[in-house]
Scaffold this active site. Structure first.
Site, short mmCIF file in Angstrom:
data_model
loop_
_atom_site.label_atom_id
_atom_site.label_comp_id
_atom_site.label_asym_id
_atom_site.label_seq_id
_atom_site.Cartn_x
_atom_site.Cartn_y
_atom_site.Cartn_z
N THR A 158 0.99 -1.20 -0.03
CA THR A 158 -0.01 0.01 -0.11
C THR A 158 0.99 1.19 -0.17
O THR A 158 2.12 1.18 0.27
CB THR A 158 -0.71 0.11 1.29
OG1 THR A 158 -2.07 -1.01 1.17
CG2 THR A 158 -1.73 1.48 1.31
N ARG A 186 -13.50 -7.68 -2.29
CA ARG A 186 -13.09 -7.62 -0.98
C ARG A 186 -12.56 -6.07 -0.92
O ARG A 186 -11.92 -5.51 -1.70
CB ARG A 186 -11.96 -8.51 -0.88
CG ARG A 186 -11.19 -8.44 0.46
CD ARG A 186 -10.01 -7.26 0.59
NE ARG A 186 -9.11 -7.62 1.69
CZ ARG A 186 -8.32 -6.47 2.13
NH1 ARG A 186 -7.94 -5.52 1.00
NH2 ARG A 186 -7.59 -6.68 2.93
N THR A 208 -1.02 0.50 6.84
CA THR A 208 -0.75 -0.53 5.93
C THR A 208 -0.55 -2.19 6.58
O THR A 208 -0.02 -2.13 7.50
CB THR A 208 0.63 -0.15 5.33
OG1 THR A 208 0.93 -1.41 4.46
CG2 THR A 208 1.90 0.43 6.12
N GLY A 209 -1.14 -2.76 6.00
CA GLY A 209 -1.04 -4.24 6.47
C GLY A 209 -2.08 -5.00 6.12
O GLY A 209 -2.94 -4.68 5.06
N GLY A 211 -5.54 -5.71 6.14
CA GLY A 211 -6.49 -4.59 6.52
C GLY A 211 -7.73 -5.17 7.35
O GLY A 211 -8.43 -4.40 8.09
N1 ASP Z 1 -4.19 -2.51 4.19
C1 ASP Z 1 -4.18 -2.93 2.87
C2 ASP Z 1 -5.45 -3.79 2.52
O1 ASP Z 1 -5.86 -4.50 3.31
C3 ASP Z 1 -2.97 -3.49 2.25
C4 ASP Z 1 -1.67 -3.06 2.70
O2 ASP Z 1 -1.74 -2.06 3.56
O3 ASP Z 1 -0.67 -3.32 2.28
O4 ASP Z 1 -6.16 -3.67 1.75
#
Ligand code: ASP
Length: 289
Positions: A158, A186, A208-209, A211
């Site tokens: 992200t 999704r 970020t992570g 989600g």
């Molecule tokens: N948080 C984002 C999601 O779940 C992905 C990411 O941050 O890498 O869509």
């Protein structure tokens, strides 16, 4: 006094070389420092930063997006202006180069905060936003070349940014293609105000992570509310990432408060990020603290 922090995702893995991203993040922060020095607003700079990150093709957002399990590119983005608490977002947007510009248009030209799916695409078309055209020629598939990210593992990437401008205003913006191998339809935390993005007059946050975990903890707003309750930004950010870890999730967040203090906690292997301190120093880190 100005400050800025950006991220290129918390999906960084030790075996991958991120030299190109590090150079790009540094150049972006330096360009945005010049914009802030010239008096640009926090909101404008947050959006310009995310546009650069989306356009680079280096991160899993914008041009670097990954497709969902059906092969479609469904992109999410959101932004929030701390001074006015105005916000805009798009979810599962298909066919447009810069989802963050669609999020801005939602905020500025509709009474709504979020548009999704086909309605978001019709809206982006009506606002004259730049279409992708030939998808095969446009997308670079950032981060996909070195392993195959099995579906269900929530591997991710992200981009995001938090900014404090010279007038003391805070803003945050975040943009993503979501997790690798996601189901059609999704939607993660990134377009959800309070989960992936938040800004008020005390703090700006971009997450970020995985989600799903950031949604279940209302991660971005929770950081700001902890600051309002008296925690330091660092304590607040760490507490939220610890909650996510306790639920079994991984990722990180970037945050900035009105004093220009920066927090960047993560529980993943790394988080691509770069920042501008109030004293004008530019720093870049991926795995270090
Ligand atoms: N948080 C984002 C999601 O779940 C992905 C990411 O941050 O890498 O869509």
């Amino acid at each position: 006094m100005t400050a800025l922090i950006l991220h290129g995702g918390a999906g960084a893995r030790r075996e991958v070389n991120y030299d190109a991203e590090a150079v790009h993040m540094r150049e972006t922060v330096e360009a945005m420092k010049a914009r802030l020095d010239a008096g640009a607003s926090a909101l404008d700079v947050a959006i310009e930063t995310v546009v650069r990150l989306e356009d680079s093709g280096l991160y899993v957002a914008g041009r670097g997006a990954s497709p969902n399990l059906a092969g479609a590119y469904e992109l999410d983005a959101s932004l929030m202006d701390g001074a006015s608490r105005r916000a805009g977002a798009v979810a599962a947007l298909q066919g447009f180069r810069n989802p963050i510009l669609a999020a801005r248009a939602v905020m500025e030209t509709t009474p709504h905060v979020m548009l999704a799916g086909e309605g978001a695409a019709l809206f982006a078309h009506d606002r004259g936003l730049e279409p992708i055209g030939d998808e095969a020629a446009w997308f670079t598939h950032a981060g996909q070349g070195d392993d195959n990210h099995p579906p269900g593992t929530l591997a991710h990437g992200t981009v995001g940014c938090c900014v404090l401008d010279a007038e003391g205003r805070l803003a945050a913006a975040t943009s993503t293609a979501g997790v690798f191998g996601k189901a059609p339809g999704r939607v993660g935390d990134t377009p959800l105000i309070a989960c992936g993005t938040w800004a008020d007059d005390r703090a700006a946050v971009s997450c970020t992570g995985q989600g799903e975990y950031f949604i279940r903890t209302a991660a971005a707003a929770q950081v700001a509310w902890r600051v309002e309750a008296g925690q330091s930004l660092g304590e607040a950010g760490r507490a939220v990432i610890d909650q996510i870890g306790a639920l079994g999730g991984d990722g990180g967040l970037i945050a900035l408060d009105r004093t220009g203090a920066i927090a960047d906690p993560f529980n993943s292997q790394g988080m691509k990020r770069a920042w501008l301190t109030t004293s004008g120093e530019v720093r870049v880190e991926v795995f270090g603290r």
